[in-house]
Design a protein around this motif. Structure first.
Motif, mmCIF file in Angstrom:
data_model
loop_
_atom_site.group_PDB
_atom_site.id
_atom_site.type_symbol
_atom_site.label_atom_id
_atom_site.label_comp_id
_atom_site.label_asym_id
_atom_site.label_seq_id
_atom_site.Cartn_x
_atom_site.Cartn_y
_atom_site.Cartn_z
ATOM 1 N N ILE A 1 -1.093 9.458 -4.674
ATOM 2 C CA ILE A 1 -1.532 8.326 -5.500
ATOM 3 C C ILE A 1 -2.481 7.443 -4.699
ATOM 4 C CG2 ILE A 1 -0.754 6.154 -6.556
ATOM 5 C CD1 ILE A 1 1.782 7.693 -7.474
ATOM 6 N N ASN A 2 -2.135 7.167 -3.445
ATOM 7 C CA ASN A 2 -2.953 6.301 -2.599
ATOM 8 C C ASN A 2 -4.314 6.908 -2.294
ATOM 9 O OD1 ASN A 2 -0.730 4.626 -2.631
ATOM 10 N ND2 ASN A 2 -0.069 5.146 -0.566
ATOM 11 N N LYS A 3 -4.406 8.254 -2.229
ATOM 12 C CA LYS A 3 -5.704 8.919 -2.045
ATOM 13 C C LYS A 3 -6.586 8.726 -3.271
ATOM 14 C CE LYS A 3 -4.100 12.762 0.742
ATOM 15 N NZ LYS A 3 -3.893 14.221 0.708
ATOM 16 N N GLN A 4 -5.964 8.790 -4.450
ATOM 17 C CA GLN A 4 -6.725 8.722 -5.696
ATOM 18 C C GLN A 4 -7.132 7.303 -6.076
ATOM 19 O OE1 GLN A 4 -5.355 10.904 -9.110
ATOM 20 N NE2 GLN A 4 -4.254 12.368 -7.827
ATOM 21 N N THR A 5 -6.364 6.322 -5.640
ATOM 22 C CA THR A 5 -6.613 4.933 -6.016
ATOM 23 C C THR A 5 -6.159 4.060 -4.859
ATOM 24 O OG1 THR A 5 -6.278 3.303 -7.774
ATOM 25 C CG2 THR A 5 -4.392 4.678 -7.239
ATOM 26 N N GLU A 6 -5.984 2.791 -5.085
ATOM 27 C CA GLU A 6 -5.548 1.921 -3.994
ATOM 28 C C GLU A 6 -4.037 1.942 -3.841
ATOM 29 O OE1 GLU A 6 -5.805 -2.456 -5.364
ATOM 30 O OE2 GLU A 6 -7.224 -1.319 -6.601
ATOM 31 N N GLU A 7 -3.584 1.813 -2.578
ATOM 32 C CA GLU A 7 -2.149 1.769 -2.363
ATOM 33 C C GLU A 7 -1.608 0.421 -2.808
ATOM 34 O OE1 GLU A 7 -1.607 2.707 1.786
ATOM 35 O OE2 GLU A 7 -1.884 0.643 2.390
ATOM 36 N N PRO A 8 -0.327 0.370 -3.135
ATOM 37 C CA PRO A 8 0.243 -0.892 -3.621
ATOM 38 C C PRO A 8 0.154 -1.986 -2.556
ATOM 39 C CG PRO A 8 1.960 0.781 -3.329
ATOM 40 C CD PRO A 8 0.662 1.436 -3.046
ATOM 41 N N ASP A 9 -0.187 -3.188 -3.006
ATOM 42 C CA ASP A 9 -0.242 -4.328 -2.088
ATOM 43 C C ASP A 9 1.001 -5.206 -2.237
ATOM 44 O OD1 ASP A 9 -0.810 -5.338 -4.578
ATOM 45 O OD2 ASP A 9 -2.528 -6.506 -3.945
ATOM 46 N N TRP A 10 1.856 -4.853 -3.184
ATOM 47 C CA TRP A 10 3.108 -5.554 -3.415
ATOM 48 C C TRP A 10 3.959 -4.678 -4.322
ATOM 49 C CZ3 TRP A 10 5.267 -8.898 -0.533
ATOM 50 C CH2 TRP A 10 6.332 -9.692 -0.980
ATOM 51 N N ASN A 11 5.129 -5.131 -4.649
ATOM 52 C CA ASN A 11 6.028 -4.399 -5.536
ATOM 53 C C ASN A 11 5.522 -4.435 -6.981
ATOM 54 O OD1 ASN A 11 8.045 -3.913 -3.472
ATOM 55 N ND2 ASN A 11 8.376 -6.114 -3.556
ATOM 56 N N PHE A 12 5.973 -3.484 -7.744
ATOM 57 C CA PHE A 12 5.704 -3.368 -9.183
ATOM 58 C C PHE A 12 4.231 -3.104 -9.505
ATOM 59 C CE2 PHE A 12 9.942 -4.981 -9.065
ATOM 60 C CZ PHE A 12 10.567 -4.270 -10.075
ATOM 61 N N ASN A 13 3.568 -2.328 -8.627
ATOM 62 C CA ASN A 13 2.297 -1.733 -9.013
ATOM 63 C C ASN A 13 2.655 -0.548 -9.888
ATOM 64 O OD1 ASN A 13 -0.494 -2.402 -7.234
ATOM 65 N ND2 ASN A 13 1.405 -3.372 -6.553
ATOM 66 N N LYS A 14 1.851 -0.331 -10.912
ATOM 67 C CA LYS A 14 2.146 0.700 -11.888
ATOM 68 C C LYS A 14 0.959 1.661 -11.956
ATOM 69 C CE LYS A 14 3.077 -3.182 -14.124
ATOM 70 N NZ LYS A 14 3.385 -3.976 -12.965
ATOM 71 N N TYR A 15 1.256 2.959 -11.917
ATOM 72 C CA TYR A 15 0.222 3.990 -11.892
ATOM 73 C C TYR A 15 0.452 4.932 -13.071
ATOM 74 C CZ TYR A 15 -0.345 2.225 -7.176
ATOM 75 O OH TYR A 15 -0.544 1.405 -6.093
ATOM 76 N N LEU A 16 -0.523 4.999 -13.958
ATOM 77 C CA LEU A 16 -0.453 5.897 -15.103
ATOM 78 C C LEU A 16 -1.197 7.175 -14.733
ATOM 79 C CD1 LEU A 16 0.520 6.242 -18.013
ATOM 80 C CD2 LEU A 16 -1.644 5.213 -18.760
#
Length: 177
Positions: free
Chosen positions: A132-147
């Motif tokens: 997920i982090n390769k494809q987009t940005e890694e979470p900078d805090w809790n409750f990031n949501k990736y569709l």
């Protein structure tokens, strides 16, 4: 299942299994939250869209569990799979898996799959979040949501501030169903 399927430019013939239609980065046995069992996400998500969230049990956004459960209930019959990853990255997780599970299940009625605490950032990130982090940005805090679409592509990233009940999230989810 027997037949011929063309997926991602690959032709499968003969016996076809769920794992054949699943993105490689989801093909791991992951420990379930406060359980002795594991889950292989390929068995859960093959051919379906998935909403992955990095969660925490003691965070200002923890109330979002309620909205995430509502999304799960609203869209599961249409194929959406919701999976929460308890995160060790932001020092907001409960001290024990038992306590984290209690927050999820008893406080918010979470019935979607929850994965035991792991890292979601940097070199220690679990295999799902590494991709997920390769494809987009890694979470900078809790409750990031990736569709993620059925082909394993992150089609939308929602920050912690985007509520699960937002029109933006519902529209993005509905576009994949």
């Amino acid at each position: 299942m027997r037949g011929i399927i063309v997926a991602l430019g690959i032709v499968f013939s003969g016996n076809i299994h769920a794992a054949d239609l699943c993105p490689t980065f989801l093909n791991y046995d992951l420990p379930k939250l406060h359980s002795n069992s594991t889950v292989n996400l390929c068995n859960e998500v093959a051919g379906k869209p998935i909403l992955i969230i990095n969660t925490a049990s003691h965070c200002g956004y923890t109330h979002q569990f309620e909205g995430l459960e509502a999304l799960h209930q609203q869209y599961k019959s249409q194929g959406l799979v919701v999976v929460g990853f308890a995160s060790n990255d932001f020092n907001q997780e409960a001290k024990t898996e038992e306590a984290a599970a209690k927050v999820c299940r008893e406080n918010f009625g979470v019935s979607f799959t929850m994965i035991a605490p792991s890292y979601v950032k940097g070199d220690r990130a679990n295999p799902v979040f590494r991709e997920i982090n390769k494809q987009t940005e890694e979470p900078d805090w809790n409750f990031n949501k990736y569709l993620i679409n059925p082909q394993g592509e992150v089609v939308e990233h929602f920050s912690s501030r985007v509520e699960p009940s937002s029109a933006q999230m519902n529209s993005a989810i509905e576009s994949l169903l």
